[in-house]
Scaffold this active site. Structure first.
Site, PDB file in Angstrom:
ATOM      1  N   ASP A   1      38.776  49.301  33.401  1.00 15.07           N
ATOM      2  CA  ASP A   1      40.450  48.755  33.747  1.00 15.07           C
ATOM      3  C   ASP A   1      40.353  47.682  32.780  1.00 15.07           C
ATOM      4  O   ASP A   1      40.863  46.341  33.273  1.00 15.07           O
ATOM      5  CB  ASP A   1      39.991  48.026  35.312  1.00 15.07           C
ATOM      6  CG  ASP A   1      41.619  47.884  35.848  1.00 15.07           C
ATOM      7  OD1 ASP A   1      42.403  48.384  35.135  1.00 15.07           O
ATOM      8  OD2 ASP A   1      41.730  47.144  36.722  1.00 15.07           O
TER       9      ASP A   1
ATOM     10  N   LYS B   1      36.347  33.022  42.644  1.00 14.92           N
ATOM     11  CA  LYS B   1      37.049  34.425  43.131  1.00 14.92           C
ATOM     12  C   LYS B   1      36.637  34.368  44.636  1.00 14.92           C
ATOM     13  O   LYS B   1      35.245  34.552  44.804  1.00 14.92           O
ATOM     14  CB  LYS B   1      36.564  35.502  42.341  1.00 14.92           C
ATOM     15  CG  LYS B   1      37.155  36.657  42.724  1.00 14.92           C
ATOM     16  CD  LYS B   1      36.814  37.996  41.777  1.00 14.92           C
ATOM     17  CE  LYS B   1      38.036  38.064  40.766  1.00 14.92           C
ATOM     18  NZ  LYS B   1      37.661  39.609  39.985  1.00 14.92           N
TER      19      LYS B   1
END
Ligand code: NAG
Ligand code: NAG
Ligand code: NAG
Ligand code: NAG
Ligand code: NAG
Ligand code: NAG
Ligand code: NAG
Ligand code: NAG
Length: 827
Positions: free
Chosen positions: A618, A519
């Protein structure tokens, strides 16, 4: 040589005295041009020209000499000069004038016709025009004109806001347009002299916040004033002459100010000599309950409650459906009409900010008992209270009509509310009710204090951890940038496998053959501050180890590059499977149940079993990754929040998360707790069972409705709302119909029903009703546990056709607008 230096000294000395004279007091023979300034005797305040920009805008203003960017007064805020030709002078009529290049008067004081008038900037920050004292009496401080009578956005010690009832002259604050534009902005802060006087902050005339009436010691809605009354004198005057409020500094310092800032906040700031900075002592509105009429009439706002708004005892929501959806602006109405002549009574609501007093009547001459009699004898009277809390309560305020903008607050007052006697029959339970409310408020305050402390400690701890991370974290290996670039083929497009909130994700292969996911945090997608926080949180997550959490293998940090290296998940994410026509057939019931259980265990670990307790915030199908064996791994902790066991919930201004998965209390009120994750888990569970995305979420519908003010056909939304479908099928006894038709193989009906029931328990409206993760895991894994009956989820409460009144009401509610817009801005 000696004489030369002497001469130089003399020249310097005269120069100094000349300029000192020029900047102290201004008389008719002098003027101030752009670049020159006038300084108060002790050098605290300075007056001069400021402003910049293209096109040039120059203003005449007063600022603190130590912090010239803090401007406390502006003369010509609505008529800026377009160049630096401005001159401040006293004209031949004795009027203080600001002239432009063509000697147009840009700003002026009142005419005086005084003999030898002078202008001086006092150490209080007051610019005054005075006539030469004929009596030489220094105590004669009657000024012909003073800037304190024309406040800008700042109130200084000695200044007043309010009204002179004889002349009608009024002083009020108005905000700047923006931080570099002193032009009059949208907010004002002024005294409402109707009823029992109080100060209002308004946005384009609409009330945003009010202080509550003065109760003898302080404003009813600002109990914090007691905590700093040893620093300031508060002077509230309500006489037949004037209704004004001002404050003085007990130490006699002028270095404190109250500002109405351009974002619509009142701030009280005090200069801290030791740190050379401004400290904020107070600001308002301080929470959502401070926003005017947040809960509508006959309702009380409690910022510490999961349901922020509640109807007063004896009152019901005007529209239950809207109330359930946090559309509270319409407020509540009486359950039983008043009899008036006979048969009504009162109960006391303790610890409140008194409701809007615009239509109230104050009478200082009668006591509380007689106040009660007065209200009982007046059919239109709906409530009463003491006007002054000193000496055990004196004076009387009575309300007629609606009670608006009522909230619970620490150090609040007693309000006596009139209801029909039949509503009082449960007077015993009522008493305990009041006690409970008071106790809950106290406990909440203690909790809040301890939470604040924990936060402070945690922030410190996180900062320390953060530093170890990038310097030397033995548990987390550092990767070379070269290694990562080699592994990902120089971050080639072909290797890009995803895009997250914080940057792109690439697949990579290390030289030893290990597959990784990288990432790459992109700076332009996230501010450096946010990046820091994100990194800090990642550190803690790096220490988490669970079969159902994605594992962080290491990091890479060089220059501006920040990368996180995870284990690679060959089966991508859950949404890749369950929402795909073809791939969904691959997931049979057993696999789906295993995935649900795996996610539940992962969330349980985050909430209760890990070293640090975490709310994910989330949870959604896209954040559940699947490894080669289809074992689910929770990922993306970018929005995760740390939580201590004794910290029940966090209030947040920035609502992040994904529409459709957000719990009502989070989306509407910004309240995060483990139960918001439970809600998202419930949605996820129903999605896994049905194979359908929860797209038409009513919360989104509400937001859209507020913003666009358009009526939207509700059925478009309910049809794609998975909670809505699940609930209706459950009511019909047809729950099995929710199951994804693509599922082949055996599907034990009892397991499916149990699963759906757990899902519905998770999406209940009230967070307290939702089960904890540990019981969810038990309920899913064991056939022997009896499940409770789920309550109707909030999205299933039907909302009638839009009424204009509601929309307008909604529009006027600043807070609701504010919160829902942020929720839409969430990712
Ligand atoms: C301001 O003062 C200066 C010097 O005293 C003078 O030359 C100038 O004319 C004055 N300007 C005005 C507008 O009075
Ligand atoms: C500046 O303002 C004056 C009037 O105050 C006007 O006559 C002049 O044209 C303006 N100049 C510019 C560049 O706008
Ligand atoms: C002074 O100014 C105020 C406001 O500009 C005005 O209402 C008042 O009549 C003026 N007084 C005199 C004496 O000119
Ligand atoms: C104070 O000064 C004003 C203006 O110069 C004057 O009219 C007034 O009479 C003075 N009052 C006293 C008490 O000296
Ligand atoms: C409070 O205000 C009144 C009315 O403006 C004034 O007479 C009084 O001197 C003030 N008191 C203090 C302590 O500032
Ligand atoms: C206005 O005040 C609030 C409350 O203290 C603060 O959070 C905000 O940053 C301020 N806005 C500006 C533009 O200074
Ligand atoms: C009010 O109460 C009295 C006594 O209970 C009763 O006789 C009367 O009918 C009531 N009036 C109304 C309008 O309900
Ligand atoms: C005050 O009364 C007027 C007239 O009845 C009404 O329109 C207004 O809403 C009331 N204001 C408040 C704050 O209750």
């Amino acid at each position: 040589m000696k004489s030369a230096s002497h001469q130089l000294f003399f020249i310097l000395f005269t120069l100094f005295t000349i300029s000192a004279a020029a900047i102290d007091i201004l008389d008719r023979t002098q003027n101030i041009t752009d670049g020159q300034t006038l300084v108060s005797p002790s050098g605290i305040f300075e007056l001069g020209f400021f402003g910049s920009g293209l096109p040039t805008k120059r203003f005449l203003g007063i600022w603190y000499k130590v912090t010239p960017n803090v401007i406390v007064w502006v003369a010509n805020r609505d008529r800026p000069l377009n160049d630096s030709s401005g001159v401040l002078a006293i004209n031949d009529k004795g009027v203080l004038v600001l002239l432009d290049r063509s000697t147009n008067v840009i700003f002026s004081s009142n005419s005086s016709n005084a003999i030898n008038p002078t202008v001086q900037l006092l150490d209080s920050g007051n610019l005054v025009l005075k006539a030469q004292s004929t009596t030489n009496d220094p105590s004669n401080n009657t000024f012909i004109w003073q800037s304190f009578d024309y406040p800008s956005n700042t109130m200084l010690p000695g200044m007043k806001v309010g009204k002179n009832l004889k002349t009608g002259f009024e002083r009020s604050l108005s905000s700047w347009k923006s931080s570099d534009d002193p032009t009059r902005g949208d907010y004002t802060y002024s005294m409402d002299t109707q009823g029992s006087p109080e100060l209002y902050m308004r946005n384009l005339g609409r009330p945003v916040y009010r202080t509550g009436p003065w109760n003898g010691l302080r404003f009813s809605g600002i109990p914090e004033m007691t905590t700093y009354e040893n620093m300031f004198d508060f002077n509230f005057t309500a006489s037949s002459e004037e209704i004004t409020y001002g404050y003085g500094d007990k130490q006699g310092s002028s270095m404190s100010r109250v500002v109405l800032n351009e974002t619509g906040d009142m701030q009280r700031l005090v200069w801290d000599q030791s740190t050379q900075s401004w400290n904020q002592f107070w600001s308002a509105p301080k929470d959502q309950c401070d926003f005017y009429a947040k809960c509508g009439p006959f309702a009380a706002c409690n910022a510490n409650d999961a349901m922020v708004c509640s109807c007063l005892k004896g009152f019901n929501p005007k529209s239950q459906a809207e109330w359930n959806m946090r559309l509270t602006a319409e407020g509540c109405q009486r359950r039983t009409q008043l009899n008036c002549s006979n048969g009504d009574g009162f109960y006391v609501l303790k610890g409140v900010k008194l409701p809007d007093t615009h239509n109230a009547t104050a009478d200082q001459s009668i006591n509380l008992d007689r106040c009660g009699n007065k209200c009982a004898g007046d059919c239109s009277c709906t409530a009463y209270a003491s006007a002054d809390i000193r000496e055990g309560g004196t004076g009387c305020v009575t309300w007629s009509g609606e009670l608006t903008d009522l909230r619970y607050t620490d150090g609040g007052q007693d309000l006596y509310i009139k209801v029909a006697k039949s509503e009082l029959d449960t007077s015993n339970t009522h008493k305990t009710h009041v006690v409970v409310i008071a106790a809950v408020t106290t406990i909440s305050i203690l909790l809040l204090l301890s939470v604040g402390f924990l936060f402070w400690r945690k922030r410190r701890a996180m900062r320390l951890v953060g530093r170890t991370f990038f310097l030397r974290d033995p548990e987390l290996p550092a990767f070379d940038l070269e290694t990562v670039m080699l592994a990902t083929g120089n971050f080639s497009k072909a290797n890009k496998i995803g895009e997250g909130g914080f940057g792109d994700v690439y697949k990579g292969k290390l030289q030893d053959g290990h597959e990784i996911a990288v990432k790459r945090l992109s700076e332009n997608k996230y501010s450096s501050q946010g990046l820091k926080q994100f990194m800090n949180e990642v550190i803690l997550i790096a220490k988490l180890q669970h079969r159902n959490l994605i594992r962080l293998l290491g990091y890479c940090s060089r220059g501006k590059e920040r990368m996180l290296i995870y284990e690679y998940m060959s089966n991508k994410s859950l949404d890749f499977f369950i929402f795909d026509e073809r791939r969904r057939t691959f997931l049979n019931w057993k696999m789906r149940l295993d995935i649900i259980l795996g996610i539940a265990r992962g969330v349980l670990y985050l909430h209760q079993e890990s070293r640090v307790n975490i709310i994910h915030r989330d949870l959604k199908a896209a954040n559940i990754l699947l490894d080669g064996e289809m074992v689910p791994k929770i990922s993306d902790f970018g929005t995760a929040r740390l939580l201590r066991g004794d910290e029940p919930e966090i209030n947040t201004q920035t609502v992040v998360g994904t529409r459709g998965y957000m719990s009502p209390e989070y989306a509407m009120d910004g309240k995060v707790s483990v139960k918001s994750d439970v809600y998202s888990f419930g949605v996820l569970l129903l999605e896994i069972i049905s194979g359908e995305r929860n797209e038409g979420h009513l919360l989104a519908y509400v937001s859209i409705r507020i913003i666009k003010q358009n009526a939207i056909n509700l059925s478009n939304y309910t049809n794609s709302d998975i909670i809505f479908q699940a609930w209706n099928l459950w009511l019909e006894g047809n729950s099995h119909k929710l199951l994804d038709g693509a599922i082949g193989g055996p599907c034990p009906a009892s397991e499916i029903l149990r699963c759906i029931q757990v899902g519905l328990l998770c999406v209940q409206e009230c967070p307290d009703d939702r089960p904890e993760m540990d019981s969810i895991v038990l309920m899913l894994a064991s056939e022997n546990i009896i499940l409770s009956e789920p309550k109707k989820p909030v999205v299933c409460t039907s909302v009638g056709p839009l009424r204009n009144g509601v929309l307008n009401g909604m529009n006027e509610s600043h807070s609701v607008n504010h919160l829902t817009i942020t929720s839409l801005e969430g990712r």
